[in-house]
Design a protein around this motif. Structure first.
Motif, PDB file in Angstrom:
ATOM      1  N   GLY A   1       5.800   4.497  -7.405  1.00 11.60           N
ATOM      2  CA  GLY A   1       4.425   4.055  -7.192  1.00 11.60           C
ATOM      3  C   GLY A   1       4.347   2.611  -6.732  1.00 11.60           C
ATOM      4  O   GLY A   1       3.330   1.948  -6.878  1.00 11.60           O
ATOM      5  N   THR A   2       5.440   2.134  -6.162  1.00  8.93           N
ATOM      6  CA  THR A   2       5.475   0.747  -5.719  1.00  8.93           C
ATOM      7  C   THR A   2       6.493   0.602  -4.586  1.00  8.93           C
ATOM      8  O   THR A   2       7.103   1.568  -4.173  1.00  8.93           O
ATOM      9  CB  THR A   2       5.833  -0.187  -6.896  1.00  8.93           C
ATOM     10  OG1 THR A   2       5.869  -1.527  -6.423  1.00  8.93           O
ATOM     11  CG2 THR A   2       7.193   0.150  -7.482  1.00  8.93           C
TER      12      THR A   2
ATOM     13  N   ASP B   1      10.883   9.739   2.853  1.00  5.89           N
ATOM     14  CA  ASP B   1       9.849  10.779   2.956  1.00  5.89           C
ATOM     15  C   ASP B   1      10.430  12.118   3.417  1.00  5.89           C
ATOM     16  O   ASP B   1      10.028  13.174   2.939  1.00  5.89           O
ATOM     17  CB  ASP B   1       8.749  10.324   3.924  1.00  5.89           C
ATOM     18  CG  ASP B   1       8.061   9.054   3.440  1.00  5.89           C
ATOM     19  OD1 ASP B   1       8.173   8.741   2.231  1.00  5.89           O
ATOM     20  OD2 ASP B   1       7.430   8.374   4.266  1.00  5.89           O
TER      21      ASP B   1
ATOM     22  N   TYR C   1       8.164   2.339   0.347  1.00  2.70           N
ATOM     23  CA  TYR C   1       7.203   2.681  -0.683  1.00  2.70           C
ATOM     24  C   TYR C   1       7.642   3.994  -1.329  1.00  2.70           C
ATOM     25  O   TYR C   1       7.740   5.024  -0.669  1.00  2.70           O
ATOM     26  CB  TYR C   1       5.797   2.830  -0.099  1.00  2.70           C
ATOM     27  CG  TYR C   1       4.813   3.315  -1.137  1.00  2.70           C
ATOM     28  CD1 TYR C   1       4.392   2.466  -2.152  1.00  2.70           C
ATOM     29  CD2 TYR C   1       4.349   4.634  -1.133  1.00  2.70           C
ATOM     30  CE1 TYR C   1       3.516   2.914  -3.135  1.00  2.70           C
ATOM     31  CE2 TYR C   1       3.473   5.082  -2.106  1.00  2.70           C
ATOM     32  CZ  TYR C   1       3.064   4.223  -3.113  1.00  2.70           C
ATOM     33  OH  TYR C   1       2.221   4.667  -4.096  1.00  2.70           O
TER      34      TYR C   1
ATOM     35  N   PRO D   1       6.544   6.796  -3.682  1.00  3.27           N
ATOM     36  CA  PRO D   1       5.293   7.270  -4.279  1.00  3.27           C
ATOM     37  C   PRO D   1       5.445   7.579  -5.768  1.00  3.27           C
ATOM     38  O   PRO D   1       6.545   7.859  -6.246  1.00  3.27           O
ATOM     39  CB  PRO D   1       4.988   8.547  -3.496  1.00  3.27           C
ATOM     40  CG  PRO D   1       6.256   8.933  -2.828  1.00  3.27           C
ATOM     41  CD  PRO D   1       7.085   7.711  -2.676  1.00  3.27           C
ATOM     42  N   HIS D   2       4.346   7.483  -6.472  1.00  7.33           N
ATOM     43  CA  HIS D   2       4.327   7.916  -7.860  1.00  7.33           C
ATOM     44  C   HIS D   2       4.399   9.448  -7.876  1.00  7.33           C
ATOM     45  O   HIS D   2       3.837  10.103  -6.989  1.00  7.33           O
ATOM     46  CB  HIS D   2       3.048   7.419  -8.534  1.00  7.33           C
ATOM     47  CG  HIS D   2       3.080   7.608 -10.011  1.00  7.33           C
ATOM     48  ND1 HIS D   2       2.701   8.780 -10.622  1.00  7.33           N
ATOM     49  CD2 HIS D   2       3.493   6.779 -11.007  1.00  7.33           C
ATOM     50  CE1 HIS D   2       2.859   8.663 -11.920  1.00  7.33           C
ATOM     51  NE2 HIS D   2       3.348   7.459 -12.189  1.00  7.33           N
TER      52      HIS D   2
ATOM     53  N   ASP E   1       2.757  11.594  -9.270  1.00  5.60           N
ATOM     54  CA  ASP E   1       1.437  12.236  -9.185  1.00  5.60           C
ATOM     55  C   ASP E   1       0.943  12.354  -7.746  1.00  5.60           C
ATOM     56  O   ASP E   1       0.097  13.190  -7.442  1.00  5.60           O
ATOM     57  CB  ASP E   1       0.403  11.427  -9.994  1.00  5.60           C
ATOM     58  CG  ASP E   1       0.752  11.404 -11.475  1.00  5.60           C
ATOM     59  OD1 ASP E   1       1.562  12.259 -11.883  1.00  5.60           O
ATOM     60  OD2 ASP E   1       0.222  10.540 -12.202  1.00  5.60           O
ATOM     61  N   GLU E   2       1.455  11.490  -6.881  1.00  3.89           N
ATOM     62  CA  GLU E   2       1.015  11.526  -5.481  1.00  3.89           C
ATOM     63  C   GLU E   2       1.734  12.609  -4.689  1.00  3.89           C
ATOM     64  O   GLU E   2       1.366  12.884  -3.554  1.00  3.89           O
ATOM     65  CB  GLU E   2       1.320  10.184  -4.793  1.00  3.89           C
ATOM     66  CG  GLU E   2       0.665   8.973  -5.408  1.00  3.89           C
ATOM     67  CD  GLU E   2       1.255   7.705  -4.826  1.00  3.89           C
ATOM     68  OE1 GLU E   2       1.425   7.624  -3.602  1.00  3.89           O
ATOM     69  OE2 GLU E   2       1.590   6.793  -5.616  1.00  3.89           O
ATOM     70  N   LEU E   3       2.772  13.165  -5.268  1.00  9.23           N
ATOM     71  CA  LEU E   3       3.626  14.079  -4.500  1.00  9.23           C
ATOM     72  C   LEU E   3       3.175  15.522  -4.626  1.00  9.23           C
ATOM     73  O   LEU E   3       2.723  15.959  -5.681  1.00  9.23           O
ATOM     74  CB  LEU E   3       5.074  13.991  -4.990  1.00  9.23           C
ATOM     75  CG  LEU E   3       5.812  12.701  -4.694  1.00  9.23           C
ATOM     76  CD1 LEU E   3       7.139  12.700  -5.427  1.00  9.23           C
ATOM     77  CD2 LEU E   3       6.030  12.551  -3.200  1.00  9.23           C
ATOM     78  N   GLU E   4       3.309  16.239  -3.517  1.00  4.70           N
ATOM     79  CA  GLU E   4       3.119  17.675  -3.576  1.00  4.70           C
ATOM     80  C   GLU E   4       4.485  18.308  -3.450  1.00  4.70           C
ATOM     81  O   GLU E   4       5.098  18.278  -2.382  1.00  4.70           O
ATOM     82  CB  GLU E   4       2.235  18.127  -2.424  1.00  4.70           C
ATOM     83  CG  GLU E   4       0.772  18.203  -2.807  1.00  4.70           C
ATOM     84  CD  GLU E   4      -0.063  18.734  -1.667  1.00  4.70           C
ATOM     85  OE1 GLU E   4       0.219  19.851  -1.208  1.00  4.70           O
ATOM     86  OE2 GLU E   4      -0.964  17.996  -1.219  1.00  4.70           O
TER      87      GLU E   4
END
Lengths: 315, 385
Positions: B8-9, B155, B187, B189-190, B192-195
């Motif tokens: 997340g950072t 990504d 970056y 992702p946290h 929670d942001e991931l699918e």
């Protein structure tokens, strides 16, 4: 005091100017091994140059062949990681058919021998090629940046066996390829250490002299990989012998009942503490907070000696 | 779930490290590897992270063993990955075919270096493109992704796992020594942001009987897990819907293989991904993938400053290949240049896509260095003169 002085040839096959680190153990192996080989070739075939080298990928391949130079004063073929024994088999079989006199020296590190090259080594030994396989054992993949191999000893730090909360470092016993080679009933199998260069020289010469395949596993400390001072390479290799961590032996024709030992204490009691060997090396530093791990290492070494038919006491 | 690295950072890390972190975020809990430059750092990161997330990082005796262990772990239900470079990639070819044939989801990272053989171990290349797509024997299909930045490496690793799980197929992340060893801002992702996508499991005992049957009509069979009570039979031989070897029945072989190819081909729209720059009015279009597209981008911008209408097509997915996209571009452009760090591999696919509608010219480079923007610009300007 009389100094033992074996007749070491002044011929050089490992030329200066190679790119090995200061104090490199395997570089000492290359120098001595090729000298011993050429002496054996001279005695056996009357031609000191009657040999060729097949070399697996590894540090010694990299440092000896920095474009546009070479450190090798002998015919030399570098093949991919797993193939030194197989390529040497090919050279040998063709030489034999062509009626050429001589022997092939195959060289690999512990990764290229104990892991990826084990299948090719087994095939070479089983087919009875007239090849000496020299395994320089620096106990990890040093060329790619110190990853563990199956020849890495218990407890050692490497980048793929990092010690920490859930890990002691390398957590499996060392694989002794010399014993696997001996199980092929190869004419000559030996372990050596650059801590006893005379012994290594004699064994290399013997390996080159026998008819058929031979295998020599030589301990060769790595300065960056073991986290040791560059001037201590030989001293550490000698401590490995004196503490009982590195058995020196010869097995002929797979005869495990008549193993010859070198520098073995008559009473089976090794005089130097294993801690002396461990404490100079950064790769074992973390073990001193975990005494049970040092005990486990000792137990494993005792077990290797027991397999070799010796009950020993370690300090 | 606590991660052993910041999420997340942003962070400043190597491409190899980014791939390892992204894999763990994507749910990868099994890594099997073997040391090889320039991919070793992925393994080294995994050695540290995996024990901390209750995963497995295991060193195998060679690359054949690495991918075989990954296939085994995948059938045991774990999201699994291995990483290597040229010589190891060659050794993995047999088991890559096995993974395609047995529809085993896995991610295989190839941090390309110059070949053939040992080549230039520390230098980047893009010479494994054709091998990634066609290296294993027999007709087949799979998915190949190509990142150009450390962020994309991150990504696309997550994307690779999602595609592997969704389509029950091996996915190759085709990167190179330059992206692998370069440090850039990333970056992460946290969670929670991931699918995240997980493989389709059999809904009941009846479905579990057909681990290779198109029982849902989407060409992707549900995948049973070893040890969950199903008697699953997996083989690289031609097999029927239940997994039983059927090696002489031509219709069964045809049905199986066509489905394996079609599940990728028919979902091409979902899988393919590209980025275009200035394609709307471009008379000269540069096409490439991976690290060289960053030089090409600069070249395009410089050319535009000089009044030359240039554009860039950066391919993020190299297989399945969007031949129609190339054809659409060929219909509008005056000339296509293919920039790649090899002696011409993507070039041939682009030429096929362009279908003779526009001249296609190759700007190759080998030896370990990336094309400079100047080299690309000069080549294009020479032709305009």
């Amino acid at each position: 005091m009389a100094i033992r002085k074996p007749p070491i040839t002044t011929r050089e096959y490992w030329a200066p100017g190679h790119a090995a680190c200061a104090g490199c153990g395997p570089a000492i192996v290359m120098k001595l091994a090729t000298k011993a080989f050429s002496e054996a070739m001279e005695e056996k075939y009357g031609d000191p140059n009657a040999f060729a080298i097949a070399h697996a990928t590894g540090c010694m391949e990299v440092v000896s062949a920095v474009f546009p130079y070479t450190a090798w004063k002998a015919p030399w073929i570098h093949v991919a990681f797993e193939n030194a024994a197989a390529a040497a088999s090919g050279v040998e079989a063709a030489w034999k058919k062509l009626g050429r006199k001589g022997k092939i020296l195959a060289i690999g590190g512990d990764g290229g021998t104990a892991d990826i090259g084990l299948q090719a080594l087994s095939g070479m030994l089983e087919r009875r090629h007239n090849v000496v396989y020299l395994m320089y054992d620096n106990e990890a993949y040093m060329n790619t940046g110190i990853q563990r191999s199956s020849s890495t000893p218990y407890g050692a730090w490497t980048t793929t066996s990092p010690p920490g909360k859930y890990s002691i470092g390398e957590d499996k016993p060392k694989k002794w390829v010399a014993l696997i080679a001996a199980a092929h009933q190869a004419p000559y199998v030996a372990t050596a250490s650059i801590g006893d260069p005379y012994d290594f020289y004699r064994k290399m010469k013997k390996a080159a002299s026998v008819d058929g395949p031979a295998f020599v596993q030589v301990l060769a400390p790595c300065v960056p990989g073991w986290r040791i001072p560059s001037e201590k390479t030989v001293e550490i290799a000698r401590l490995a012998i004196e503490s009982g961590l590195w058995p020196l032996f010869e097995i002929e024709n797979g005869d495990f009942y008549n193993i010859k030992f070198q520098r073995f204490p008559k009473d089976g009691k090794f005089k130097k503490p294993i801690e002396d060997y461990l404490k100079i090396q950064g790769r074992f530093k973390h073990l001193f907070k975990r005494p049970e791990a040092i005990q486990e290492l000792k137990n494993q070494i005792k077990e290797v000696w027991r397999i070799l038919g010796k009950e020993v006491e370690l300090l | 779930m606590r991660y052993p690295f910041p999420v997340g950072t942003v962070d400043f890390i190597q491409g190899d490290e980014a791939i390892a972190r992204a894999a763990i975020l994507a749910g990868c809990r099994f890594y099997a590897g073997y040391p090889i430059t320039p991919a070793s750092e992925i393994f080294e990161a995994m050695s540290i992270y995996m024990p901390l997330v209750d995963g497995v990082s295991i060193q195998m005796e060679d690359e054949i063993g690495s991918i075989a262990a990954v296939v085994g772990a995948s059938w045991a239900g774990a999201k699994s990955m291995t990483a290597t470079s040229g010589p190891g990639f060659s050794l993995m070819m047999e088991n890559l075919g096995y993974a395609i044939m047995t529809e085993t989801p896995l991610v295989l990272v190839n941090v390309q270096r110059s070949g053939p053989s040992t080549g230039q171990p520390t230098l980047a290349a893009q010479g494994d493109l054709m091998q990634a797509i066609w290296g294993t024997h027999g007709d087949h299909s799979l998915i190949v992704l190509a990142p150009a930045t450390v962020q994309e490496a991150f990504d696309m690793t997550i994307k690779a796992f999602n595609l592997a799980e969704k389509y029950r197929t091996p996915v190759i992340l085709l990167t190179d020594a330059e992206v692998g060893h370069m440090r850039e801002r990333v970056y992460a992702p946290h969670p929670d942001e991931l699918e995240l996508i997980y493989r389709k499991l059999p809904a009941n005992e009846e479905e579990a009987k057909y681990p290779f049957g198109d029982i849902h009509g989407d060409l992707v069979p549900p995948m049973p897990v070893f040890g969950k009570g199903h008697h699953t039979y997996v083989t690289g031989l031609t097999h029927d819907e239940k997994g039983r070897p059927k090696t002489v029945e031509s219709e069964i072989h045809e049905k199986l293989l066509k489905r394996i190819v079609e599940k990728i081909e028919k979902n091409k729209k979902d899988i393919v991904d590209y980025e275009g720059y200035g394609l709307e009015d471009a008379e000269i279009v540069i096409i490439g993938f991976g690290i060289v597209t960053r030089s090409a981008m600069r070249a395009v911008k410089e050319l535009r400053k000089k009044g030359i209408k240039a554009g860039l097509l950066k391919l993020n997915v190299l297989w399945p290949f969007d031949f129609e996209l190339i054809e659409r571009i060929a219909e509008k452009a005056g000339k296509i240049y293919v920039v790649e760090m090899n002696l011409g591999q993507l070039y041939h696919m682009v030429k096929e896509g362009a279908n003779g509608k526009v001249p296609v010219e190759l700007i190759p480079k080998i030896g370990g260095e990336i094309h400079t923007p100047k080299e690309i610009i000069e080549r294009i300007k020479d032709n305009l003169r």
